[in-house]
Motif scaffolding. Structure first.
Motif, PDB file in Angstrom:
ATOM      1  N   LEU A   1      28.745  93.654  70.433  1.00 58.57           N
ATOM      2  CA  LEU A   1      29.588  93.647  69.231  1.00 58.57           C
ATOM      3  C   LEU A   1      31.005  94.105  69.547  1.00 58.57           C
ATOM      4  CD1 LEU A   1      27.068  94.945  66.544  1.00 58.57           C
ATOM      5  CD2 LEU A   1      27.957  92.630  66.831  1.00 58.57           C
ATOM      6  N   ALA A   2      31.162  95.041  70.492  1.00 59.17           N
ATOM      7  CA  ALA A   2      32.500  95.490  70.894  1.00 59.17           C
ATOM      8  C   ALA A   2      33.253  94.328  71.569  1.00 59.17           C
ATOM      9  CB  ALA A   2      32.401  96.680  71.831  1.00 59.17           C
ATOM     10  N   LEU A   3      32.570  93.587  72.411  1.00 64.55           N
ATOM     11  CA  LEU A   3      33.194  92.442  73.060  1.00 64.55           C
ATOM     12  C   LEU A   3      33.613  91.403  72.018  1.00 64.55           C
ATOM     13  CD1 LEU A   3      33.870  90.923  75.709  1.00 64.55           C
ATOM     14  CD2 LEU A   3      31.570  89.972  75.604  1.00 64.55           C
ATOM     15  N   LEU A   4      32.753  91.153  71.049  1.00 68.36           N
ATOM     16  CA  LEU A   4      33.068  90.212  69.981  1.00 68.36           C
ATOM     17  C   LEU A   4      34.257  90.703  69.163  1.00 68.36           C
ATOM     18  CD1 LEU A   4      32.247  87.644  68.426  1.00 68.36           C
ATOM     19  CD2 LEU A   4      30.795  89.103  67.019  1.00 68.36           C
ATOM     20  N   SER A   5      34.290  91.999  68.885  1.00 66.78           N
ATOM     21  CA  SER A   5      35.387  92.582  68.115  1.00 66.78           C
ATOM     22  C   SER A   5      36.716  92.428  68.851  1.00 66.78           C
ATOM     23  CB  SER A   5      35.098  94.058  67.832  1.00 66.78           C
ATOM     24  OG  SER A   5      36.187  94.672  67.192  1.00 66.78           O
ATOM     25  N   ASN A   6      36.715  92.647  70.162  1.00 67.08           N
ATOM     26  CA  ASN A   6      37.943  92.488  70.952  1.00 67.08           C
ATOM     27  C   ASN A   6      38.456  91.046  70.885  1.00 67.08           C
ATOM     28  OD1 ASN A   6      38.076  95.133  71.778  1.00 67.08           O
ATOM     29  ND2 ASN A   6      36.938  94.770  73.677  1.00 67.08           N
ATOM     30  N   GLN A   7      37.563  90.106  70.981  1.00 66.79           N
ATOM     31  CA  GLN A   7      37.972  88.702  70.934  1.00 66.79           C
ATOM     32  C   GLN A   7      38.513  88.326  69.556  1.00 66.79           C
ATOM     33  OE1 GLN A   7      38.186  86.773  73.609  1.00 66.79           O
ATOM     34  NE2 GLN A   7      37.457  88.523  74.782  1.00 66.79           N
ATOM     35  N   VAL A   8      37.910  88.877  68.500  1.00 70.07           N
ATOM     36  CA  VAL A   8      38.387  88.608  67.149  1.00 70.07           C
ATOM     37  C   VAL A   8      39.765  89.230  66.945  1.00 70.07           C
ATOM     38  CG1 VAL A   8      37.966  89.091  64.700  1.00 70.07           C
ATOM     39  CG2 VAL A   8      36.106  88.282  66.144  1.00 70.07           C
ATOM     40  N   ASN A   9      39.973  90.410  67.479  1.00 72.37           N
ATOM     41  CA  ASN A   9      41.279  91.077  67.356  1.00 72.37           C
ATOM     42  C   ASN A   9      42.373  90.276  68.066  1.00 72.37           C
ATOM     43  OD1 ASN A   9      40.267  93.158  65.814  1.00 72.37           O
ATOM     44  ND2 ASN A   9      39.925  94.516  67.570  1.00 72.37           N
ATOM     45  N   ILE A  10      42.048  89.697  69.212  1.00 75.61           N
ATOM     46  CA  ILE A  10      43.026  88.866  69.921  1.00 75.61           C
ATOM     47  C   ILE A  10      43.384  87.659  69.054  1.00 75.61           C
ATOM     48  CG2 ILE A  10      43.320  87.322  71.907  1.00 75.61           C
ATOM     49  CD1 ILE A  10      41.648  89.352  73.524  1.00 75.61           C
ATOM     50  N   GLY A  11      42.403  87.078  68.417  1.00 74.08           N
ATOM     51  CA  GLY A  11      42.651  85.949  67.535  1.00 74.08           C
ATOM     52  C   GLY A  11      43.497  86.323  66.339  1.00 74.08           C
ATOM     53  N   ILE A  12      43.262  87.514  65.795  1.00 76.77           N
ATOM     54  CA  ILE A  12      44.043  87.971  64.645  1.00 76.77           C
ATOM     55  C   ILE A  12      45.497  88.195  65.044  1.00 76.77           C
ATOM     56  CG2 ILE A  12      44.336  89.917  63.053  1.00 76.77           C
ATOM     57  CD1 ILE A  12      41.293  90.044  62.851  1.00 76.77           C
ATOM     58  N   GLU A  13      45.748  88.689  66.248  1.00 77.64           N
ATOM     59  CA  GLU A  13      47.121  88.887  66.716  1.00 77.64           C
ATOM     60  C   GLU A  13      47.850  87.541  66.791  1.00 77.64           C
ATOM     61  OE1 GLU A  13      47.179  91.020  70.393  1.00 77.64           O
ATOM     62  OE2 GLU A  13      46.133  92.738  69.549  1.00 77.64           O
ATOM     63  N   SER A  14      47.155  86.521  67.224  1.00 71.41           N
ATOM     64  CA  SER A  14      47.772  85.193  67.282  1.00 71.41           C
ATOM     65  C   SER A  14      48.128  84.707  65.887  1.00 71.41           C
ATOM     66  CB  SER A  14      46.816  84.193  67.934  1.00 71.41           C
ATOM     67  OG  SER A  14      46.526  84.584  69.253  1.00 71.41           O
ATOM     68  N   VAL A  15      47.273  85.010  64.921  1.00 74.29           N
ATOM     69  CA  VAL A  15      47.542  84.602  63.545  1.00 74.29           C
ATOM     70  C   VAL A  15      48.756  85.345  63.012  1.00 74.29           C
ATOM     71  CG1 VAL A  15      46.598  84.617  61.208  1.00 74.29           C
ATOM     72  CG2 VAL A  15      45.175  83.894  63.112  1.00 74.29           C
ATOM     73  N   ARG A  16      48.938  86.598  63.421  1.00 76.24           N
ATOM     74  CA  ARG A  16      50.102  87.380  62.976  1.00 76.24           C
ATOM     75  C   ARG A  16      51.401  86.725  63.449  1.00 76.24           C
ATOM     76  NH1 ARG A  16      47.654  93.175  64.260  1.00 76.24           N
ATOM     77  NH2 ARG A  16      46.336  93.347  62.429  1.00 76.24           N
ATOM     78  N   TYR A  17      51.410  86.209  64.670  1.00 80.04           N
ATOM     79  CA  TYR A  17      52.605  85.512  65.156  1.00 80.04           C
ATOM     80  C   TYR A  17      52.902  84.288  64.296  1.00 80.04           C
ATOM     81  CZ  TYR A  17      52.467  88.293  69.473  1.00 80.04           C
ATOM     82  OH  TYR A  17      52.479  89.305  70.377  1.00 80.04           O
ATOM     83  N   VAL A  18      51.884  83.599  63.919  1.00 78.21           N
ATOM     84  CA  VAL A  18      52.064  82.415  63.084  1.00 78.21           C
ATOM     85  C   VAL A  18      52.583  82.822  61.707  1.00 78.21           C
ATOM     86  CG1 VAL A  18      50.862  80.488  61.967  1.00 78.21           C
ATOM     87  CG2 VAL A  18      50.343  81.070  64.333  1.00 78.21           C
ATOM     88  N   GLU A  19      52.040  83.929  61.158  1.00 78.73           N
ATOM     89  CA  GLU A  19      52.499  84.398  59.842  1.00 78.73           C
ATOM     90  C   GLU A  19      53.963  84.825  59.911  1.00 78.73           C
ATOM     91  OE1 GLU A  19      49.849  87.520  58.726  1.00 78.73           O
ATOM     92  OE2 GLU A  19      48.273  86.134  58.082  1.00 78.73           O
ATOM     93  N   GLU A  20      54.356  85.507  60.995  1.00 78.53           N
ATOM     94  CA  GLU A  20      55.742  85.939  61.143  1.00 78.53           C
ATOM     95  C   GLU A  20      56.662  84.731  61.278  1.00 78.53           C
ATOM     96  OE1 GLU A  20      58.360  88.707  64.094  1.00 78.53           O
ATOM     97  OE2 GLU A  20      56.279  89.257  63.724  1.00 78.53           O
ATOM     98  N   TYR A  21      56.230  83.701  62.001  1.00 81.39           N
ATOM     99  CA  TYR A  21      57.007  82.474  62.125  1.00 81.39           C
ATOM    100  C   TYR A  21      57.169  81.814  60.759  1.00 81.39           C
ATOM    101  CZ  TYR A  21      58.081  77.607  63.112  1.00 81.39           C
ATOM    102  OH  TYR A  21      58.639  76.366  63.102  1.00 81.39           O
ATOM    103  N   GLN A  22      56.105  81.765  60.001  1.00 83.26           N
ATOM    104  CA  GLN A  22      56.140  81.163  58.662  1.00 83.26           C
ATOM    105  C   GLN A  22      57.094  81.941  57.753  1.00 83.26           C
ATOM    106  OE1 GLN A  22      54.498  78.367  58.084  1.00 83.26           O
ATOM    107  NE2 GLN A  22      55.176  78.176  55.976  1.00 83.26           N
ATOM    108  N   HIS A  23      57.050  83.284  57.833  1.00 82.48           N
ATOM    109  CA  HIS A  23      57.925  84.121  57.010  1.00 82.48           C
ATOM    110  C   HIS A  23      59.396  83.886  57.385  1.00 82.48           C
ATOM    111  CE1 HIS A  23      59.325  87.504  54.673  1.00 82.48           C
ATOM    112  NE2 HIS A  23      59.872  88.060  55.759  1.00 82.48           N
ATOM    113  N   SER A  24      59.698  83.820  58.705  1.00 82.67           N
ATOM    114  CA  SER A  24      61.070  83.582  59.156  1.00 82.67           C
ATOM    115  C   SER A  24      61.550  82.200  58.720  1.00 82.67           C
ATOM    116  CB  SER A  24      61.159  83.678  60.675  1.00 82.67           C
ATOM    117  OG  SER A  24      60.773  84.965  61.091  1.00 82.67           O
ATOM    118  N   LYS A  25      60.701  81.250  58.790  1.00 79.51           N
ATOM    119  CA  LYS A  25      61.066  79.903  58.383  1.00 79.51           C
ATOM    120  C   LYS A  25      61.361  79.866  56.881  1.00 79.51           C
ATOM    121  CE  LYS A  25      58.281  76.454  57.552  1.00 79.51           C
ATOM    122  NZ  LYS A  25      57.218  75.482  57.592  1.00 79.51           N
ATOM    123  N   ASN A  26      60.590  80.600  56.109  1.00 77.73           N
ATOM    124  CA  ASN A  26      60.813  80.624  54.654  1.00 77.73           C
ATOM    125  C   ASN A  26      62.134  81.335  54.302  1.00 77.73           C
ATOM    126  OD1 ASN A  26      58.495  79.219  54.110  1.00 77.73           O
ATOM    127  ND2 ASN A  26      57.245  81.025  53.738  1.00 77.73           N
TER     128      ASN A  26
END
Length: 148
Positions: free
Chosen positions: A118-143
């Protein structure tokens, strides 16, 4: 006289301007024994036509029956099917018997291994969430730049 006529006919022959009677005359001349010595070199050329005319084509082909071909085709298909079934049975029975499914008899060890997974799964999910944050920040800057 005759050799000059033959030479003229030869010239026409090599230029492709003779008719069939002139070609027959050339063949007859070169098949005779009294050919002028300086024209002896053309004798094999016109002598070939006389020899080739006598040759006959005798086919020597052995035909295979379709029944024999169908028999071999059905044998080959049977071998392929048997190999496929054998491969399927081998990989599905022998590989499942030797496979460790990760079962534990001690509950504490099973709990610790589950926590690791579960810790390994959690780490992988956290990496994915960080990638989504970059996309959200890009979307916010574009707006901000391009106001909708």
């Amino acid at each position: 006289m005759e050799s000059s006529k033959i030479e003229i006919l030869l010239e026409k022959y090599f230029e492709g301007q003779t008719n069939s009677s002139e070609e027959n005359e050339l063949r007859n001349y070169f098949s005779s024994p009294n050919v002028v010595p300086h024209l002896e070199q053309y004798k094999p050329l016109f002598g070939y036509f006389a020899v080739a005319k006598k040759e006959e084509f005798k086919p020597n082909i052995q035909l295979q029956s379709k029944r024999l071909r169908v028999t071999w085709l059905s044998i080959a298909a049977s071998v392929v099917v048997l190999l496929g079934i054998g491969t399927y049975v081998y990989f599905n029975t022998y590989t499942n018997q030797n496979q460790d499914l990760g079962t534990y008899t001690d509950p504490e060890i099973a709990f610790k291994e589950t926590q690791k997974a579960l810790a390994l799964l959690s780490n992988q999910v956290n990496i994915g969430i960080e990638s989504v944050r970059y996309v959200e920040e890009y979307q916010h800057s574009k707006n901000l730049i391009f106001k909708p």
